[in-house]
Structures are given as C-alpha cells and as structure tokens.
Design a protein around this motif. Structure first.
Motif, PDB file in Angstrom:
ATOM      1  N   TYR A 198       0.832  -1.117  -0.064  1.00  0.00           N
ATOM      2  CA  TYR A 198      -0.195   0.033   0.000  1.00  0.00           C
ATOM      3  C   TYR A 198       0.833   1.127   0.138  1.00  0.00           C
ATOM      4  CZ  TYR A 198      -3.882  -3.097   0.999  1.00  0.00           C
ATOM      5  OH  TYR A 198      -4.784  -4.139   0.826  1.00  0.00           O
ATOM      6  N   LYS A 199       1.985   1.255   0.641  1.00  0.00           N
ATOM      7  CA  LYS A 199       2.776   2.410   0.622  1.00  0.00           C
ATOM      8  C   LYS A 199       3.527   2.646  -0.592  1.00  0.00           C
ATOM      9  CE  LYS A 199       6.886   3.781   3.225  1.00  0.00           C
ATOM     10  NZ  LYS A 199       6.392   5.024   4.131  1.00  0.00           N
ATOM     11  N   TYR A 200       4.054   1.621  -1.455  1.00  0.00           N
ATOM     12  CA  TYR A 200       4.706   1.817  -2.680  1.00  0.00           C
ATOM     13  C   TYR A 200       3.806   1.605  -3.803  1.00  0.00           C
ATOM     14  CZ  TYR A 200       8.468   2.059   0.630  1.00  0.00           C
ATOM     15  OH  TYR A 200       9.497   2.481   1.580  1.00  0.00           O
ATOM     16  N   MET A 201       2.643   1.793  -3.767  1.00  0.00           N
ATOM     17  CA  MET A 201       1.656   1.423  -4.932  1.00  0.00           C
ATOM     18  C   MET A 201       2.215   2.463  -6.091  1.00  0.00           C
ATOM     19  SD  MET A 201      -2.314   0.830  -3.436  1.00  0.00           S
ATOM     20  CE  MET A 201      -2.803   0.559  -5.077  1.00  0.00           C
ATOM     21  N   GLU A 202       2.192   1.481  -7.327  1.00  0.00           N
ATOM     22  CA  GLU A 202       2.782   2.601  -8.476  1.00  0.00           C
ATOM     23  C   GLU A 202       1.438   3.220  -9.066  1.00  0.00           C
ATOM     24  OE1 GLU A 202       4.403   0.382 -11.714  1.00  0.00           O
ATOM     25  OE2 GLU A 202       6.207  -0.384 -10.372  1.00  0.00           O
TER      26      GLU A 202
END
Length: 220
Positions: free
Chosen positions: A27-31
């Motif tokens: 969820y933090k690094y979703m493109e």
C-alpha cells in the motif's frame, strides 16, 4: 466490523470466501495512485519529544515510565533521581513490512466514500474469521497474528506525544485518513520470510469465511 470495497470483491468475499490480504509496503509503494487505498506515508512517522525539565523518581512514576520508554532508543539506564532539561529528541519510526487487512468500526456512507468503495460486508465473527485466515496464510508464509487495532490519526510529525508504550508506526496514519475510522488487523512476518513476501499480497479462497460475512446496506 465492516469491510468496504468494490462490488466485485465484496461479493466474492461474501459469496465465495475469496479475500485479499495485502502488505504494508504494497500500500505504501503502490505505482497506481488510488484514493483511500495507497498512502506514501504508510507505516512511519517522526517522533519529536521536548523536555523542558523533569526529575526521575520525584513522585510521578507514570510519567517516569513513559519518558523512559520514549527515551530508551537514545539513553539507556535512566535510574535514580536523574534530571534532564532543555532537550529535544527526534526519531523517525518506520515499521517493517507486515501483512494487513483494513476494516472500519463504523457503518456509514461517509466512511464508504473515504475508502472510495461501492459496497460493504459486515464481519459478524471476527475471531473465527481471522483464525481461518491465519491458518491459510501459514500454509504460504510463516506469520504471527497480532490481532486487530484501531489506527491512530495525527500529524506526520508527532510532537510531545508521550505514551506508556510507543505508538507502533504501522498503526499511525495522517489526519488525511481520519474519516476511514480504520481497524487494522496485522500479521507479523517471520525474519526468514521478510525478503520473500509478495508485496502484491495474497488472494485466499476460504469458503468457510462465508459464514461470517454478510453484505449489508450502508447507513446514511
């Protein structure tokens, strides 16, 4: 306990017991940016503590304990009648990756909108619901169930928030998300699997979950 999502996935959960368990880093690094889902500040916050003056063991044991817990990363062995004053401590607290499942404690249209959702499933027996999920997850990856907790909303820079126990960063979110009224269920990932976890999460098919899931009408 209420799970909000698209009609497609909420019907899969209620009718087939199909569920996705995501990861904090996913969820933090979703493109792809998606309102109510991804958060680049997920699982971290800055902790700032300013102490104008305090003497330990001078009649305030609760504050003594709180300060010892907050200061333990910086100062070890604060015992006796030590005094500290005019000091500011700053620390970035970042959570390791973990598996999470996000729900809410409120049934309302406003919460559904905050999650950018279309539909709601009520989880009628959270205890059995999460026992089944934990059992299936342990077939894939070694994890430890850490229960369900309310998310704490505040500024990214937490100033002088003194607690008996430091706030776990995986339970801290900014006030931008306060309308979600989130409950977060967490599974810790064992060290030997931490680099092997799939950040896209895991889709589980557990037909028994249907007993504890009910599609409901959302309150206005």
């Amino acid at each position: 306990m209420y799970k909000y999502g698209s009609k497609k996935y909420m019907h899969l959960l209620a009718e087939r017991g199909e569920i996705k368990i995501g990861t904090l880093y996913g969820y933090k690094y979703m493109e792809k940016q998606k309102k109510g889902v991804n958060d680049p500040l997920e699982g971290e916050y800055d902790n700032s503590l300013h102490i104008s003056a305090h003497t330990f063991n001078s009649g305030n044991p609760i504050k003594d304990t709180m300060l010892r817990n907050e200061l333990s990363p910086f100062i070890q062995g604060i015992y006796g009648s030590n005094s500290i004053s005019g000091i500011t401590f700053m620390q970035k607290r970042v959570s390791p990756n973990c598996l999470i499942f996000c729900t809410s404690y409120e049934n309302s249209l406003s919460v559904m909108d905050e999650f950018n959702a279309e539909c709601c499933v009520q989880i009628t027996n959270p205890n059995m619901f999460y026992k089944l999920i934990t059992h299936e997850l342990n077939k894939i990856i070694k994890i430890r169930f850490r229960d369900t907790h309310k998310v704490n909303y505040g500024n990214y820079n937490r100033i002088n928030e003194i607690r008996l126990k430091p706030l776990p960063p995986e339970l801290a979110k900014t006030k931008d998300f306060i309308g979600q009224k989130e409950l977060r269920t967490i599974w810790d990932i064992s060290d030997e699997f931490i680099d092997l976890v799939d950040n896209d999460g895991y889709i589980l098919k557990i037909p028994q979950l249907r007993k504890f899931c009910k599609l409901i009408k959302v309150n206005p």
